[in-house]
Design a protein around this motif. Sequence first.
Motif, PDB file in Angstrom:
ATOM      1  N   ASN A 108       0.813  -1.208   0.000  1.00 22.44           N
ATOM      2  CA  ASN A 108       0.000   0.000   0.000  1.00 22.44           C
ATOM      3  C   ASN A 108       0.850   1.263   0.000  1.00 22.44           C
ATOM      4  O   ASN A 108       0.908   1.974  -1.011  1.00 22.44           O
ATOM      5  CB  ASN A 108      -0.994   0.018   1.172  1.00 22.44           C
ATOM      6  CG  ASN A 108      -2.088  -1.033   1.013  1.00 22.44           C
ATOM      7  OD1 ASN A 108      -2.220  -1.928   1.834  1.00 22.44           O
ATOM      8  ND2 ASN A 108      -2.883  -0.949  -0.053  1.00 22.44           N
ATOM      9  N   GLU A 109       1.570   1.615   1.103  1.00 21.00           N
ATOM     10  CA  GLU A 109       2.230   2.926   1.166  1.00 21.00           C
ATOM     11  C   GLU A 109       3.454   2.842   2.070  1.00 21.00           C
ATOM     12  O   GLU A 109       3.471   2.081   3.046  1.00 21.00           O
ATOM     13  CB  GLU A 109       1.253   3.990   1.676  1.00 21.00           C
ATOM     14  CG  GLU A 109       1.828   5.402   1.718  1.00 21.00           C
ATOM     15  CD  GLU A 109       0.797   6.429   2.134  1.00 21.00           C
ATOM     16  OE1 GLU A 109      -0.235   6.534   1.428  1.00 21.00           O
ATOM     17  OE2 GLU A 109       1.008   7.093   3.157  1.00 21.00           O
ATOM     18  N   ALA A 110       4.480   3.674   1.715  1.00 23.65           N
ATOM     19  CA  ALA A 110       5.700   3.710   2.530  1.00 23.65           C
ATOM     20  C   ALA A 110       6.449   5.010   2.265  1.00 23.65           C
ATOM     21  O   ALA A 110       6.301   5.651   1.208  1.00 23.65           O
ATOM     22  CB  ALA A 110       6.597   2.517   2.228  1.00 23.65           C
ATOM     23  N   GLN A 111       7.253   5.411   3.257  1.00 22.98           N
ATOM     24  CA  GLN A 111       8.162   6.544   3.128  1.00 22.98           C
ATOM     25  C   GLN A 111       9.468   6.005   2.531  1.00 22.98           C
ATOM     26  O   GLN A 111      10.062   5.046   3.067  1.00 22.98           O
ATOM     27  CB  GLN A 111       8.436   7.186   4.486  1.00 22.98           C
ATOM     28  CG  GLN A 111       9.329   8.413   4.444  1.00 22.98           C
ATOM     29  CD  GLN A 111       8.595   9.635   3.916  1.00 22.98           C
ATOM     30  OE1 GLN A 111       7.386   9.750   4.076  1.00 22.98           O
ATOM     31  NE2 GLN A 111       9.326  10.529   3.272  1.00 22.98           N
ATOM     32  N   VAL A 112       9.937   6.600   1.434  1.00 19.83           N
ATOM     33  CA  VAL A 112      11.130   6.120   0.726  1.00 19.83           C
ATOM     34  C   VAL A 112      12.379   6.730   1.360  1.00 19.83           C
ATOM     35  O   VAL A 112      12.446   7.958   1.548  1.00 19.83           O
ATOM     36  CB  VAL A 112      11.056   6.456  -0.774  1.00 19.83           C
ATOM     37  CG1 VAL A 112      12.328   5.967  -1.477  1.00 19.83           C
ATOM     38  CG2 VAL A 112       9.827   5.814  -1.391  1.00 19.83           C
ATOM     39  N   THR A 113      13.344   5.881   1.682  1.00 19.62           N
ATOM     40  CA  THR A 113      14.616   6.332   2.256  1.00 19.62           C
ATOM     41  C   THR A 113      15.753   5.834   1.368  1.00 19.62           C
ATOM     42  O   THR A 113      15.793   4.656   1.009  1.00 19.62           O
ATOM     43  CB  THR A 113      14.811   5.774   3.674  1.00 19.62           C
ATOM     44  OG1 THR A 113      13.711   6.199   4.489  1.00 19.62           O
ATOM     45  CG2 THR A 113      16.121   6.254   4.275  1.00 19.62           C
ATOM     46  N   ILE A 114      16.679   6.758   1.030  1.00 19.20           N
ATOM     47  CA  ILE A 114      17.854   6.412   0.218  1.00 19.20           C
ATOM     48  C   ILE A 114      19.084   6.540   1.113  1.00 19.20           C
ATOM     49  O   ILE A 114      19.294   7.585   1.743  1.00 19.20           O
ATOM     50  CB  ILE A 114      17.967   7.304  -1.025  1.00 19.20           C
ATOM     51  CG1 ILE A 114      16.734   7.095  -1.930  1.00 19.20           C
ATOM     52  CG2 ILE A 114      19.246   6.988  -1.792  1.00 19.20           C
ATOM     53  CD1 ILE A 114      16.730   7.961  -3.167  1.00 19.20           C
TER      54      ILE A 114
END
Length: 859
Positions: free
Chosen positions: A415-421
């Motif tokens: 569904n949804e997530a915060q993207v971290t690089i």
Amino acid sequence: MRRCRWAALALGLLRLCLAQANFAPHFFDNGVGSTNGNMALFSLPEDTPVGSHVYTLNGTDPEGDPISYHISFDPSARSVFSVDPTFGNITLVEELDREREDEIEAIISISDGLNLVAEKVVILVTDANDEAPRFIQEPYVALVPEDIPAGSIIFKVHAVDRDTGSGGSVTYFLQNLHSPFAVDRHSGVLRLQAGATLDYERSRTHYITVVAKDGGGRLHGADVVFSATTTVTVNVEDVQDMAPVFVGTPYYGYVYEDTLPGSEVLKVVAMDGDRGKPNRILYSLVNGSDGAFEINETSGAISITQSPAQLQREVYELHVQVTEMSPTGSPAAQATVPVTIRIVDLNNHPPTFYGESGPQNRFELSMNEHPPQGEILRGLKITVNDSDQGANAKFNLQLVGPRGIFRVVPQTVLNEAQVTIIVENSAAIDFEKSKVLTFKLLAVEVNTPEKFSSTADVVIQLLDTNDNVPKFDSLYYVARIPENAPGGSSVVAVTAVDPDTGPWGEVKYSIYGTGADLFLIHPSTGLIYTQPWASLDAEATARYNFYVKAEDMEGKYSVAEVFITLLDVNDHPPQFGKSVQKKTMVLGTPVKIEAIDEDAEEPNNLVDYSITHAEPANVFDINSHTGEIWLKNSIRSLDALHNITPGRDCLWSLEVQAKDRGSPSFSTTALLKIDITDAETLSRSPMAAFLIQTKDNPMKAVGVLAGTMATVVAITVLISTATFWRNKKSNKVLPVRRVLRKRPSPAPRTIRIEWLKSKSTKAATKFMLKEKPPNENCNNNSPESSLLPRAPALPPPPSVAPSTGAAQWTVPTVSGSLTPQPTQPPPKPKTMGSPVQSTLISELKQKFEKKSVHNKAYF
């Protein structure tokens, strides 16, 4: 053939009747086991080699007449033996084979010329172990049910050996000792071993290798054993002992919001575990369907019976049972498998990236190069979302671009997530390699047939930092400059590059090291040049070596090494030791003059010699390379030399020029005065002969004299030391006084070496030993009293008694050989009128002074 033989026999009987008093010959009968006689009961092994002497026929004639022997065979039989008619030796001429022919019939006969006696004999052929066992009725194939009990008979093999005795007995073995089968060694019966079982599903065929071996026997004098092998193929027959097996587990099915009732959701597949003779199978639903699903009993297809909107649960766990039906129609083995069916909506939304202000497909960030390992790019605010539900909202995230630099978290999203690089390889984030790093964020659905996806660009602007060290384009710099280069001359330019930008990329140069004093370097350009006041001299120092450093504004630096070689310039003319030189030449022996050029390299320091002026001319030749001077070949005696000179003088003056090979060339001249004598004159003066022999090697003469002096000094030191310790031991304290002893005058002598007392001794005064008055008080308390006594001066030369005979000679001392000066020749000895000795001493002194400059280890 047989009739002819009987006819001959009848004829012989007729002759016998006609003969008067002539008895027939006969064979000896030597019994069983004999090797000569009439071959009665004779036996022969079948492996007897062809050509062997096997028997000797032996008989006699009553009248003593000569007899002959013969052997014959039936026309249908082989002629196995041959006989020597005179001696009766029987030889085997054909191979024997007991298995084919175990008896040989022959007719042997003996004759005295008139009478013929024939006998029929039977030769027995005995057995040898020459046959191998042979399996019969091959191939061997057995069909065995998989449920056969352990120990049951499976098959029987049979092998025969045509030999007799132990060679014909056969025993059986299995080649594979770890086989589940066993064989009876005598009967050849194969059995399933105790505790072993057969399984059709695991192995349908077994191959058994059976070895048949005879009991062994003799063949050609050796013990041999023969064997044979065969393979028994055991085919395992399937029986109904396995339950059904499902294929393709685990089973998952999906029902979407637009699925119609009666549609097939998925299909299960099962088969009988007994593959040889499979039974028919039927499918059924045990529980978990709640009436929403049904299954086809023959195909295994599961279908939905209701509309997806009417279903109450999101996930259904069904249990499907499969049942074998025996040939009689009764149920047999059964098996059960779970089936998971998930109710999902339609996949009609792709993953979407969002920024702080809404959907966004480009994200930018500025950061310093080489961030710490594991650092998060906090300037990026990225969110990803899929509006579908369940499996349709599951997708993977990945970075597309240069691999191994960054890592994205999380990698799987529902569904949804915060993207971290996150930074993964700090070294690859290098401003000097790439000022901008561009990636793509890719989101791809995992379990949907559509595999919807979306991308977003990530642009990272790198900022430079001082992360590089200035680097020289070479680790070594080699330069060559002439030694006469003026001060401030350019030598070599070094170059170092710092890839950083701005002030961090500016490089300043400096030099340091022991060889850098005469040089300067421009701090910005890297040009190395000589000091304005520098005066280079290749003869003093030909090579310089120092280091150059390139440094940026923060002190990061690298070092290179500089090698500078001075090129020699012809700035030194050749120099003779003296402008006026005196030499003594013995007829047949050259003299040598030498000039030294102090330049550092060839050809500037190579010297050529020539005679520029001579009076008279055409008397001398000179070697242009070595400086050796000799008389021309036409002059071989002093008389020939005197005839050239009007005054009959033997002293010549030559002007010799030494010229180097440099460019421009320099030259120097010297005046050489040569006194010429011959070997006959020298033979009357041993001193002169010694000096002539050592005139080209004065160190040899000085070494001999120095050795003599050292010996005398050592003896004197030992005597003085012994005296000192003797006085000290006896506690003698002498008054401090100074005793002046007068040197005793030498005894009168005829020959005096006046050159030892010459006043012109300036060049050799440093080698003269000065005599101090001795201090006789050995126990005084002066600072010098603790030192060992100094060696006294050498005694004066010994006196020589005058003699009216041959001319007397003395060996000169070291001081004597070094005393004469070139400006004032020493006085001639009173008893010797030849100038040879004084001239040779002068030449020896000049050479010694020149070599003593370089070799200061003497004295």
